[in-house]
Scaffold this active site. Structure first.
Site, short mmCIF file in Angstrom:
data_model
loop_
_atom_site.label_atom_id
_atom_site.label_comp_id
_atom_site.label_asym_id
_atom_site.label_seq_id
_atom_site.Cartn_x
_atom_site.Cartn_y
_atom_site.Cartn_z
CB CYS A 265 44.22 18.42 57.58
SG CYS A 265 45.01 18.81 56.00
CB CYS B 146 44.88 16.19 52.42
SG CYS B 146 46.34 17.12 52.94
CB SER B 147 44.44 13.16 55.98
OG SER B 147 45.49 12.72 55.14
CB CYS B 148 48.29 17.62 57.53
SG CYS B 148 48.67 17.90 55.79
#
Ligand code: FE
Length: 192
Positions: free
Chosen positions: A92, A95-97
């Site tokens: 991602c 961000c951090s999906c």
């Protein structure tokens, strides 16, 4: 960071915005119940059940939900099949999906800036950092997760596992092999 989180939790609790019991339950859920073992079950089932595999690759979300893995950050799942010619890797960049229901919470490196920037620009270097070397001609496809779509990699079934049950195969499926930064274990890796 830990102190800040704890301070924030205290304030929110004091003001009655959060219930500490609910928070504990949430954390326990993601530490114990939800984790890469869920994804491993999905993968092992796909390795042993051709019909399920077909369903998983066309309607990932529904096929995964049929095993009971539903919830936040897993609403829209796409499953990517690794083949002898193609290796899939998930990142991602924003961000951090991450697909929580099948993999649990993301590892720290998944959220780190170096991984997020290099996965796209130099995936072979990133894979080398994870001690993964792919054959020369193999194509690497990098998929950027978003708030709408989460990916799960379906790794190739390891050689030497003919006749293995889904339960046996699950032990070979690592978290990283489902992100694409690793490969499944081989039978000799778990021989005791
Ligand atoms: Fe994200």
């Amino acid at each position: 960071m830990q102190l800040r989180v704890r301070a924030l939790e205290s304030i929110l609790t004091e003001k009655g915005y959060v219930d500490p019991k609910a928070l504990d339950l949430l954390i326990e859920t993601y530490e114990v119940k939800v984790g890469p073992h869920n994804g491993a079950r999905v993968v092992a089932k796909a390795w042993t059940d051709p019909e399920y595999r077909k369903w998983l690759l066309t309607e990932g979300g529904a096929a995964i939900a049929s095993l009971g893995y539903i919830g936040r950050q897993g609403e829209n799942m796409v499953v990517l099949e690794n083949t002898p010619k193609l290796h899939n890797m998930v990142v991602c960049t924003l961000c951090s999906c991450y697909p929580w229901p099948v993999l649990g919470l993301p590892p720290v490196w998944y959220k780190s800036a170096p991984y997020r920037s290099q996965a796209v620009s130099n995936p072979r270097k990133v894979l080398a950092d994870f001690q993964v070397t792919l054959p020369e001609g193999m194509e690497i496809r990098v998929w950027d997760s978003t708030a709408e779509i989460r990916y799960l990699v379906l790794p190739m079934r390891p050689a030497g596992t003919d006749g293995w049950s889904a339960e046996q195969l699950e032990r070979l499926v690592t978290r990283d092999s489902m992100i694409g930064t690793g490969l499944p274990l081989r039978p000799q890796d778990i021989a005791s």
